[in-house]
Design a protein around this motif. Structure first.
Motif, PDB file in Angstrom:
ATOM      1  N   ASN A  13     -36.395   8.155 -82.952  1.00  0.00           N
ATOM      2  CA  ASN A  13     -35.214   7.873 -83.762  1.00  0.00           C
ATOM      3  C   ASN A  13     -35.341   6.632 -84.626  1.00  0.00           C
ATOM      4  O   ASN A  13     -34.358   6.134 -85.160  1.00  0.00           O
ATOM      5  N   SER A  14     -36.554   6.105 -84.788  1.00  0.00           N
ATOM      6  CA  SER A  14     -36.682   4.856 -85.551  1.00  0.00           C
ATOM      7  C   SER A  14     -36.911   5.119 -87.034  1.00  0.00           C
ATOM      8  O   SER A  14     -37.757   5.927 -87.409  1.00  0.00           O
ATOM      9  N   ASN A  15     -36.152   4.409 -87.845  1.00  0.00           N
ATOM     10  CA  ASN A  15     -36.419   4.367 -89.274  1.00  0.00           C
ATOM     11  C   ASN A  15     -37.426   3.274 -89.582  1.00  0.00           C
ATOM     12  O   ASN A  15     -38.245   3.415 -90.492  1.00  0.00           O
ATOM     13  N   SER A  16     -37.372   2.176 -88.802  1.00  0.00           N
ATOM     14  CA  SER A  16     -38.244   1.028 -89.039  1.00  0.00           C
ATOM     15  C   SER A  16     -38.230   0.133 -87.813  1.00  0.00           C
ATOM     16  O   SER A  16     -37.233   0.076 -87.078  1.00  0.00           O
ATOM     17  N   ILE A  17     -39.353  -0.585 -87.584  1.00  0.00           N
ATOM     18  CA  ILE A  17     -39.460  -1.548 -86.483  1.00  0.00           C
ATOM     19  C   ILE A  17     -40.122  -2.800 -87.040  1.00  0.00           C
ATOM     20  O   ILE A  17     -41.266  -2.746 -87.492  1.00  0.00           O
ATOM     21  N   PHE A  18     -39.424  -3.909 -87.005  1.00  0.00           N
ATOM     22  CA  PHE A  18     -39.900  -5.113 -87.682  1.00  0.00           C
ATOM     23  C   PHE A  18     -39.184  -6.330 -87.112  1.00  0.00           C
ATOM     24  O   PHE A  18     -38.338  -6.197 -86.215  1.00  0.00           O
ATOM     25  N   ASN A  19     -39.519  -7.535 -87.594  1.00  0.00           N
ATOM     26  CA  ASN A  19     -38.849  -8.780 -87.184  1.00  0.00           C
ATOM     27  C   ASN A  19     -38.630  -8.807 -85.670  1.00  0.00           C
ATOM     28  O   ASN A  19     -37.498  -8.878 -85.191  1.00  0.00           O
ATOM     29  N   SER A  20     -39.721  -8.766 -84.916  1.00  0.00           N
ATOM     30  CA  SER A  20     -39.680  -8.600 -83.469  1.00  0.00           C
ATOM     31  C   SER A  20     -40.434  -9.714 -82.768  1.00  0.00           C
ATOM     32  O   SER A  20     -41.200 -10.455 -83.388  1.00  0.00           O
ATOM     33  N   ALA A  21     -40.220  -9.826 -81.437  1.00  0.00           N
ATOM     34  CA  ALA A  21     -40.772 -10.947 -80.673  1.00  0.00           C
ATOM     35  C   ALA A  21     -41.609 -10.459 -79.512  1.00  0.00           C
ATOM     36  O   ALA A  21     -41.218  -9.529 -78.797  1.00  0.00           O
ATOM     37  N   ALA A  22     -42.761 -11.084 -79.287  1.00  0.00           N
ATOM     38  CA  ALA A  22     -43.666 -10.758 -78.185  1.00  0.00           C
ATOM     39  C   ALA A  22     -43.969 -12.014 -77.387  1.00  0.00           C
ATOM     40  O   ALA A  22     -44.072 -13.117 -77.947  1.00  0.00           O
ATOM     41  N   VAL A  23     -44.136 -11.863 -76.063  1.00  0.00           N
ATOM     42  CA  VAL A  23     -44.460 -12.979 -75.173  1.00  0.00           C
ATOM     43  C   VAL A  23     -45.429 -12.510 -74.096  1.00  0.00           C
ATOM     44  O   VAL A  23     -45.500 -11.317 -73.792  1.00  0.00           O
ATOM     45  N   PRO A  24     -46.191 -13.445 -73.493  1.00  0.00           N
ATOM     46  CA  PRO A  24     -46.993 -13.078 -72.325  1.00  0.00           C
ATOM     47  C   PRO A  24     -46.077 -12.652 -71.183  1.00  0.00           C
ATOM     48  O   PRO A  24     -44.986 -13.213 -70.991  1.00  0.00           O
ATOM     49  N   PHE A  25     -46.514 -11.669 -70.405  1.00  0.00           N
ATOM     50  CA  PHE A  25     -45.724 -11.167 -69.272  1.00  0.00           C
ATOM     51  C   PHE A  25     -46.699 -10.764 -68.176  1.00  0.00           C
ATOM     52  O   PHE A  25     -47.328  -9.713 -68.256  1.00  0.00           O
ATOM     53  N   GLY A  26     -46.853 -11.643 -67.164  1.00  0.00           N
ATOM     54  CA  GLY A  26     -47.885 -11.429 -66.175  1.00  0.00           C
ATOM     55  C   GLY A  26     -49.244 -11.467 -66.841  1.00  0.00           C
ATOM     56  O   GLY A  26     -49.554 -12.381 -67.606  1.00  0.00           O
ATOM     57  N   ASP A  27     -50.073 -10.462 -66.571  1.00  0.00           N
ATOM     58  CA  ASP A  27     -51.387 -10.373 -67.206  1.00  0.00           C
ATOM     59  C   ASP A  27     -51.336  -9.567 -68.497  1.00  0.00           C
ATOM     60  O   ASP A  27     -52.379  -9.348 -69.133  1.00  0.00           O
ATOM     61  N   GLU A  28     -50.135  -9.135 -68.885  1.00  0.00           N
ATOM     62  CA  GLU A  28     -49.988  -8.309 -70.077  1.00  0.00           C
ATOM     63  C   GLU A  28     -48.979  -8.959 -71.022  1.00  0.00           C
ATOM     64  O   GLU A  28     -48.886 -10.188 -71.065  1.00  0.00           O
ATOM     65  N   PHE A  29     -48.217  -8.139 -71.750  1.00  0.00           N
ATOM     66  CA  PHE A  29     -47.284  -8.669 -72.741  1.00  0.00           C
ATOM     67  C   PHE A  29     -46.007  -7.836 -72.744  1.00  0.00           C
ATOM     68  O   PHE A  29     -46.013  -6.660 -72.374  1.00  0.00           O
ATOM     69  N   ALA A  30     -44.925  -8.467 -73.149  1.00  0.00           N
ATOM     70  CA  ALA A  30     -43.652  -7.776 -73.293  1.00  0.00           C
ATOM     71  C   ALA A  30     -42.962  -8.320 -74.538  1.00  0.00           C
ATOM     72  O   ALA A  30     -43.369  -9.344 -75.104  1.00  0.00           O
TER      73      ALA A  30
END
Length: 348
Positions: free
Chosen positions: A63-80
């Motif tokens: 259902n996405s028209n667009s995905i942008f202006n987003s935030a990522a952080v370390p989460f354990g040994d991976e990322f969220a």
């Protein structure tokens, strides 16, 4: 009254430490699995783009028209992370997502449903341009939240599954709420850009403090639009990065061209103890919309930074930014080189 939901489980992360790079010291944890690409041969830019851009296209979920202006952080040994998703009704929503390598993302198809003790605040109309900040024992999320106009929503999560919403930080109109990753002078601290119904005329960055992540005051002016690429408005981008030289703040700037707004980004160095004092500020931009995915989309000519991953031992930094309000992109920089560039090309 502002209350935190009681949690039995608490996440643990490595205690921050100071690591010497070749020219300065970055304060923070190691992130050995940070996404990284070496600077291309012959590239003279301080910030360079990922060859994989855009790393998140506009329609990876149904259902996405667009995905942008987003935030990522370390989460354990991976990322969220928390992602701005405009759906096919063109409603602005924020979704949770996870990744093993911070490049390939699995984004939840349903928007985040915040647990909130106060229905008046919890029934917000839209949410967009999130930031995520690890602070003390949880991940705080700030976003542009509709409550009789855009203001700064505040929430938190421990696991990127359940999210809890607190009181809005400010009155409308406000945007670009960005938390500092530790308390300053015993208080929580946030950057924001108060605005008005005209969306643009008031475009300065301010600093605010809170004793409880609920009541905000001690407001101080940080910086105003200046000239050229940042002449219309400015706004804080990723969580500020602490170094021995000061807080490194990546920020966006806007110029009004004959064809509309153009969003680029630069950097400033803020005083470590009084971050409303700007020590250095880039006169040239670091990155402007020049690639097709930055120039063509729902809103042309936009490069909008919202997050940065940092590996303190190497000083490597990966910057997430939105391209043309349509896709999510990635760029890289070396913090020692960036700080030196800010100093040598500064107009405060």
């Amino acid at each position: 009254m502002c209350r935190f939901a009681v949690q039995n489980a608490r996440l643990e992360r490595d205690t921050s430490y100071m690591v010497d790079t070749s020219k300065q010291k970055t304060i923070g944890p190691a992130l050995p699995n940070i996404p990284w690409e070496a600077k291309p041969v012959g590239c003279r830019d301080i910030v360079w783009r990922s060859s994989r851009n855009p790393i998140i296209p506009r329609n990876p979920i149904p259902n996405s028209n667009s995905i942008f202006n987003s935030a990522a952080v370390p989460f354990g040994d991976e990322f969220a992370g928390v992602f701005r998703v405009d759906n096919k009704k063109r409603e602005m929503r924020i979704h949770s997502g996870k990744s093993k390598d911070a490049i390939h993302w699995e984004i939840d198809e349903e928007p985040i449903s915040f647990i909130c003790d106060e229905p008046e605040i919890g029934r917000f109309v839209y949410g967009y341009d999130p930031r995520v900040c690890w602070l003390e024992d949880r991940y705080y999320v700030t976003w542009c939240n509709w409550y009789h106009g855009p203001t700064i929503g505040v929430g938190y999560t421990y696991d990127f599954v359940q999210f809890y919403q607190l009181e809005n930080a400010f009155l409308p109109y406000n945007r670009n709420g960005v938390l500092f990753p530790r308390k300053l002078n015993g208080k929580y601290a946030m950057l924001s850009r108060p605005s008005d119904t005209g969306h643009t005329p008031f475009g300065d960055i301010f600093y605010s403090e809170s004793p409880d992540m609920c009541h905000w005051g001690h407001h101080r002016h940080v910086m105003a639009p200046k000239g050229g690429w940042q002449s219309t408005k400015v706004g804080a981008g990723p969580t500020p990065i602490e170094t021995t030289e000061g807080w490194l703040m990546i920020y966006h700037g806007v110029i009004t061209s004959c064809n509309g707004f153009v969003y680029s980004f630069g950097a400033a160095l803020l005083d470590r103890d009084e971050p409303w004092k700007v020590l250095y500020r880039t006169a040239p931009y670091l990155l402007s919309p020049q690639e097709l995915y930055e120039c063509v989309g729902d809103v042309p000519n936009v490069a909008f930074p919202c997050a940065a991953l940092v590996d303190a031992p190497t000083g490597r930094m990966a910057i997430y930014y939105g391209g043309a309000d349509t896709v999510t992109c990635l760029a890289y920089a070396q913090i020692d080189e960036l700080i030196e560039y800010v100093r040598l090309n500064s107009e405060v």
